[in-house]
Motif scaffolding. Sequence first.
Motif, PDB file in Angstrom:
ATOM      1  N   UNK A 158       4.889  -1.737  -5.882  1.00  0.00           N
ATOM      2  CA  UNK A 158       3.764  -2.572  -6.082  1.00  0.00           C
ATOM      3  C   UNK A 158       3.000  -2.567  -4.593  1.00  0.00           C
ATOM      4  N   UNK A 159       3.902  -1.909  -3.622  1.00  0.00           N
ATOM      5  CA  UNK A 159       3.341  -2.271  -2.252  1.00  0.00           C
ATOM      6  C   UNK A 159       3.164  -0.808  -1.562  1.00  0.00           C
ATOM      7  N   UNK A 160       3.352   0.237  -2.304  1.00  0.00           N
ATOM      8  CA  UNK A 160       3.212   1.532  -1.775  1.00  0.00           C
ATOM      9  C   UNK A 160       1.716   1.762  -1.151  1.00  0.00           C
ATOM     10  N   UNK A 161       0.719   1.444  -1.477  1.00  0.00           N
ATOM     11  CA  UNK A 161      -0.613   1.475  -0.647  1.00  0.00           C
ATOM     12  C   UNK A 161      -0.781   0.339   0.502  1.00  0.00           C
ATOM     13  N   UNK A 162      -0.043  -0.718   0.538  1.00  0.00           N
ATOM     14  CA  UNK A 162      -0.444  -1.796   1.410  1.00  0.00           C
ATOM     15  C   UNK A 162       0.712  -2.116   2.396  1.00  0.00           C
ATOM     16  N   UNK A 163       1.829  -1.241   2.352  1.00  0.00           N
ATOM     17  CA  UNK A 163       2.775  -1.511   3.243  1.00  0.00           C
ATOM     18  C   UNK A 163       3.128  -0.039   3.650  1.00  0.00           C
ATOM     19  N   UNK A 164       2.726   0.044   5.163  1.00  0.00           N
ATOM     20  CA  UNK A 164       3.125   1.551   5.725  1.00  0.00           C
ATOM     21  C   UNK A 164       3.952   1.532   6.709  1.00  0.00           C
ATOM     22  N   UNK A 165       4.787   0.502   6.890  1.00  0.00           N
ATOM     23  CA  UNK A 165       5.818   0.210   7.867  1.00  0.00           C
ATOM     24  C   UNK A 165       5.211  -0.503   9.205  1.00  0.00           C
ATOM     25  N   UNK A 166       6.134  -0.523   9.870  1.00  0.00           N
ATOM     26  CA  UNK A 166       5.934  -1.246  11.396  1.00  0.00           C
ATOM     27  C   UNK A 166       4.853  -0.423  12.176  1.00  0.00           C
ATOM     28  N   UNK A 167       3.664  -1.339  12.356  1.00  0.00           N
ATOM     29  CA  UNK A 167       2.647  -0.531  13.296  1.00  0.00           C
ATOM     30  C   UNK A 167       2.296  -1.538  14.423  1.00  0.00           C
ATOM     31  N   UNK A 168       2.092  -0.885  15.634  1.00  0.00           N
ATOM     32  CA  UNK A 168       1.811  -1.542  16.829  1.00  0.00           C
ATOM     33  C   UNK A 168       0.301  -1.939  16.606  1.00  0.00           C
ATOM     34  N   UNK A 169      -0.497  -1.477  15.745  1.00  0.00           N
ATOM     35  CA  UNK A 169      -1.851  -2.011  15.729  1.00  0.00           C
ATOM     36  C   UNK A 169      -2.015  -3.327  15.174  1.00  0.00           C
ATOM     37  N   UNK A 170      -0.787  -3.981  14.686  1.00  0.00           N
ATOM     38  CA  UNK A 170      -0.805  -5.267  14.240  1.00  0.00           C
ATOM     39  C   UNK A 170      -1.017  -6.349  15.345  1.00  0.00           C
TER      40      UNK A 170
END
Length: 370
Positions: A130-142
């Motif tokens: 369900x989240x393959x398009x919305x969860x891309x892993x940890x990102x420093x962009x956050x």
Amino acid sequence: MLGIYLQSSAIISIILSALISILWYYTEPVLIFLRQEPPVAAMAAVYMRYLIPGIFAYGFIQCALRFCQAQSVVMPLVTFSVVSAIVHAILAYSLVHAAGLGFRGTSISASISLWISFVMLAVYVKFSENFKLTWGGISMEAFQHVMPSLKLAVPSALMVCFEYWAFEILVLLAGLMPNSERSTSLIAMCVNTESITYMITSGFSAAVSTRVSNETGSGNIKKAKNAIRVTLKLSIFLATIVVISLGAGHDVWASFFSSNTEIIRLFSYMTPLLAMSILFDSAQGVLSGAARGCGWQHLAAWTNLVAFNLIGLPLACLFGFIMKLHGKGLWMGLICGLLCQASTLLVITLRTKWTRVDLCTKSKEVHVLV
């Protein structure tokens, strides 16, 4: 970007949880400063200190729930909630009675249960399709989105805090009355009953917030309005059923909290007032959810500030202390605040220019996670 917003919200939760943990650690001196009885303050401090680990998990859970709800993923959340509730019941009984931890076991079990619930959610988000398009892993962009998220998160937090704190302040005020142990127990029973009932409204509030934000963002203003109407009717209908049940079985319900016959008797006198507050709370909960969905957090925050801090609590002090109505007076003041809050939010909802809401919502897609 939903995944990025989720991480930025989690960062904010970590920082705030750390600050709250410091306050919780010094619960006893804070309560004594607020003129609460030392034995009560000491017991509260024990409970809060063992609950400190749980607040971090609770913050993560709220972020993950909004992440899922924004994508209309609901049923898995229900399943996880049921599992964690069962685990919590078993843990609480085991630690309180079997392990002999007593009062401490309640907060320890709550902390463990919250972390179990978060781990289940985290694993589900990580591996679900369900989240393959919305969860891309940890990102420093956050980290770049922390401040934009705060601009919506702070008003959202304030609108909730101004209301929740009003209920908790009533318990502190009850501690200043003659026979404080009895009055505190009575008000705490009412607050807990209100909170348990509000869980129903809270679900509707989350649903209408998501529906309104998604529909207004897509330009479907009629569907957004219809979502508010339907949810409001359902919430009031279910609250009415709860009120009728409470009126018929208030003695049985009170016996779950206390075996003291005097407190049970006094609770029966509070039941009509409690019924009124439950009905008003069910209406404002849905309207508050609609406000979040439309990006009106700042308006709702001001509404709650005036309704509770400038109207509800002063009237509670007037009725409770000056007019000597004691516990009933405190709750009457709260009802005045709830009525003012619900009426104001209803006026805002009815008189808003929805075409403008549509334009504002499209530029604030992050608010669905706040």
